[in-house]
Design a protein around this motif. Structure first.
Motif: not given
Length: 756
Positions: A692, A694, A707, A709, A737
């Motif tokens: 993961r 971010h 933002d 991810q 994302s």
């Protein structure tokens, strides 16, 4: 961190033997020569009559934690040579066999935190590169190539070897069969073959013992004192004309977005005689290569280096001069060819030749994958999304001249329609003495390839540039010093290489005063260094785009490093330099404390690595300083499970942020990777990888909110028989994302190798 110790820490080439005399007389190792194929069963038992006749070598010495010491554990080694292979018998004696660490591990995950032995072979005999295989006490393997000029080990190559281990009441024994087809040596001439045996015993002091009696940490590299392997007789002459062929067909089935598809590919390796190796690949499937380790990238505008793992690119990495990353993810050295620029080849062909005093490699691939084409500048690297085909070709040759070598190279990336990038150049390496090494290269590029907004390559006016690099390395009992000088002009580009920054002139040095062993608060310090890192990077003039002579970065980092028990290295530096984020911008003065630790604390916690940067950091996009930190951690766990199963669990975490002048979080980034492998036995395993990432930014003035991810997961059940027979079944999902849907697929892959 001390480079020599960190190389040994990662690599851990194990071997040891007890010696009553700390100064052994024998400097060579002798093999028992057998006519015909030796009647040996590779089971680790060492009970065949041939082993009773083979000469025994056992004069090992300690290398870690302190060199020049007698070995604390007895180890013996015997070698039998026949027309097909070298077979090694290694007996590792241990008065406390209950403390032997023998977890099942993935290939190339055998390190100093485990008990193992290692065989290092240089069949060229010049101690510039060596192949190695490590055999853990459980039978797990790690293998690769050690490159002397870089003092680095490359664990990516895999060799078709056979090994077996037997547990004994007073230690363990190992049989290792190394086929001559898996060794790379000249057709004629050359020096005597050289070898080194090592052993790791990971107790409180994490011992590493070696067979060469004269190898110390003062040497320029770990293979500087390989021993001659005697007793081979006319073996090399008998087998130098022999041809070896290996074919690895692979069948892959994949189901994604409601439809399934099967593809057939193959890899071929042909050694027509000792000095030539031909590699070919057709429609390879690289989808099951393990995910890359996450890197902190939100606060940099430059490309980050990733290690190569794909099989086709791993032959002759020492001849190619492929880049190796340092601890920050940047690459140093020749950097003329970087195979990760090739994403999805339709086909590829490579030829490698090794002579007694020269070697050469040439390769060409048709890349159908497109991907990002990087074009560097002084303050940022532009990434152009290319969606077409390209042809990547590279050739390099080297001539050995005593203690020096001289190389020539040429590289081309063709995009069609007259759009291309070409690079020619030369490199050299010169050992001026036992303590000093000079290296350098010159590369000249010419490019007509540009890229439009639709991901197409278009022909443009030709642009040219050069890259000059000179490095000096000194290593002695008192000092470990490095000096690098580099100039990369604004229009230099290498689409087959790794160039994160251009339009700069840089000078950097690392000075380390070796203070010897000592003690601190009852803690033994096996090595202690006072360190100083210095660097200055200036911009070269580039018309109206950037000013010449502008300081981009000044580095001033005093610090320390020490090694202590349990393979523990601790380091710390003060960041007192200056940085500029953009041309014409302010020259900032960040102030940080940088500390780090790497250790093998316990059998169940085999590795703990942590690095922290804390203080006033530069926010590159905002062009300002702010309080912040950057933390990277890695932990490796090993647990025994019921039914003699083993669990490998690895966790990597990254966290970083920079605050704005009001103390609010302006930029933040985090990433994580969890890797879990259950080993049912030496053949069968279940592997899970979950990753993961971010990156977020607060909207402030002209700074837009961010933002992003992303993530990926894969679960693979695998059965592996020998070196080249693999069946994998699994599932995966990924997205770049949070705004995009997950891309999911099921897959199965069968690889079935055949060799003569």
């Amino acid at each position: 961190m001390n480079k020599f110790f960190s190389t040994a820490l990662v690599m851990g080439l194990g071997g040891s033997a007890w010696a009553a005399d700390p100064e052994p007389a024998a400097a060579s190792m002798r093999a028992l020569r057998q006519a015909g194929q030796a009647a040996l069963q590779i089971d680790g038992r060492l009970d065949e009559p041939l082993w009773r006749a083979a000469p025994v070598y056992e004069r090992f010495v300690q290398f870690l934690p302190e060199d020049r010491q007698p070995a604390r554990w007895r180890t013996t080694v015997q070698v039998i040579a026949d027309e097909h292979a070298l077979t090694f018998a290694i007996r590792a004696y241990d008065p406390e066999p209950g403390r032997i660490r023998a977890p099942l591990s993935r290939r190339d995950e055998v390190g100093l935190e485990q008990d193992y032995v290692s065989v290092v072979i240089d069949p060229v005999g010049r101690r510039r590169a060596a192949q190695f295989v490590r055999v853990g006490a459980s039978g797990s393997l790690a293998d690769g190539v050690f490159i002397a000029d870089d003092d680095s080990d490359d664990l990516a190559p895999d060799f078709d070897v056979q090994a077996a281990v037997q547990s004994l009441p007073d230690g363990y024994s190992v049989e290792l069969r190394w086929p001559l087809a898996a060794l790379r040596f000249p057709h004629s001439g050359g020096e005597p073959w050289r070898v080194m045996l090592t052993r790791s015993v990971p107790r409180e002091d994490a011992n590493l013992m070696v067979s060469p009696p004269t190898l110390t940490k003062d040497a320029l590299n770990f293979i500087a004192e390989l021993q001659a392997l005697e007793g081979l007789g006319d073996l090399v002459e008998q087998v130098r004309e022999r041809s070896f062929l290996s074919i690895r067909p692979e069948l892959t089935w994949r189901r994604a977005e409601g439809s399934g598809k099967a593809t057939l590919g193959a890899e071929l390796k042909w050694r027509p005689r000792a000095d030539w190796v031909i590699d070919a690949t057709l429609n390879p499937d690289f989808s099951q290569i393990e995910s890359d380790a996450p890197q902190m990238a939100a606060n940099t505008r430059f490309a980050l280096f990733q290690q190569e793992k794909r099989p086709f690119f791993l032959e002759s990495t020492d001849v190619v001069g492929q880049s190796q990353p340092d601890e920050s993810g940047q690459a140093h050295g020749l950097a003329a060819f970087y195979s990760r620029t090739i994403s999805d080849p339709d086909w590829g062909l490579r030829a490698t030749w090794r002579g007694a005093s020269a070697d050469a490699v040439g390769l060409s691939l048709r890349d159908a994958g497109g991907g990002d084409v990087l074009r560097p500048a002084a303050y940022a690297t532009a990434a152009h999304a290319y969606r077409g085909h390209s042809q990547a070709s590279f050739v390099r040759g080297r001539q050995q001249l005593g203690n020096a070598s001289l190389g020539l190279l040429a590289s081309e990336r063709g995009y069609g329609g007259g759009a291309f990038n070409r690079v020619v150049g030369s490199d050299f390496s010169w050992r001026t003495g036992e303590s000093d090494l000079l290296r350098g290269h010159w590369l000249q590029s010419a490019s007509t390839a540009a890229f439009d907004g639709e991901g197409r390559a278009v022909r443009s006016a030709s642009e040219s540039g050069h890259k000059l690099w000179l490095a000096w390395q000194h290593r002695s009992a008192e000092w470990i010093n490095q000096l690098h000088l580099e100039e990369i002009t604004p229009r230099f580009a290498n689409d087959n290489g790794f160039v994160p920054q251009a339009g700069i002139r840089r000078a950097s040095s690392e000075l380390a005063r070796r203070l010897g062993a000592s003690e601190m608060a009852g803690l033994p310090l096996f090595e202690l260094e006072a360190q100083l890192k210095l660097a200055q990077t200036e911009a070269l003039a580039d018309g109206a785009q950037q000013r010449g002579g502008e300081v981009i970065e000044r580095l001033l980092e005093p610090g320390f490093w020490f090694a202590t028990a349990r393979n523990t290295g601790v380091w710390g530096h003060l960041g007192l330099g200056q940085q500029r984020a953009r041309s014409g911008g302010a020259l900032h003065a960040p102030r940080t404390v940088n500390i780090g630790l790497e250790s093998n604390p316990a059998p169940w916690l085999s590795l703990l690595h942590a690095e922290l940067q804390w203080g006033r950091r530069l926010d590159v996009e905002a062009d300002r300083l702010g309080s912040g930190m950057n933390l990277v951690m890695q932990a490796k766990f090993r647990f025994a499970l019921p039914q003699s199963w083993w669990l490998e669990l690895e966790q990597q975490l990254g966290q970083g942020w920079v605050n704005n002048p009001a103390g609010q979080r302006s930029l933040s980034e985090r990433n994580s990777q969890t890797l879990a492998v259950v080993h049912f036995d030496a053949r069968d395993s279940l592997r899970l990888i979950s990753q993961r990432s971010h990156a977020g930014r607060r909207a402030e003035g002209v700074l837009a909110a961010l933002d992003e991810q992303g993530g990926s997961d894969s679960l693979v059940l695998q059965r592996r028989v020998g070196h080249g027979r693999i069946l994998s079944v699994g599932a995966s999902q990924a997205r770049e994302s949070a705004r995009e849907p997950w891309q999911r697929q099921l897959f199965a892959k069968l690889v079935w190798a055949w060799s003569n």
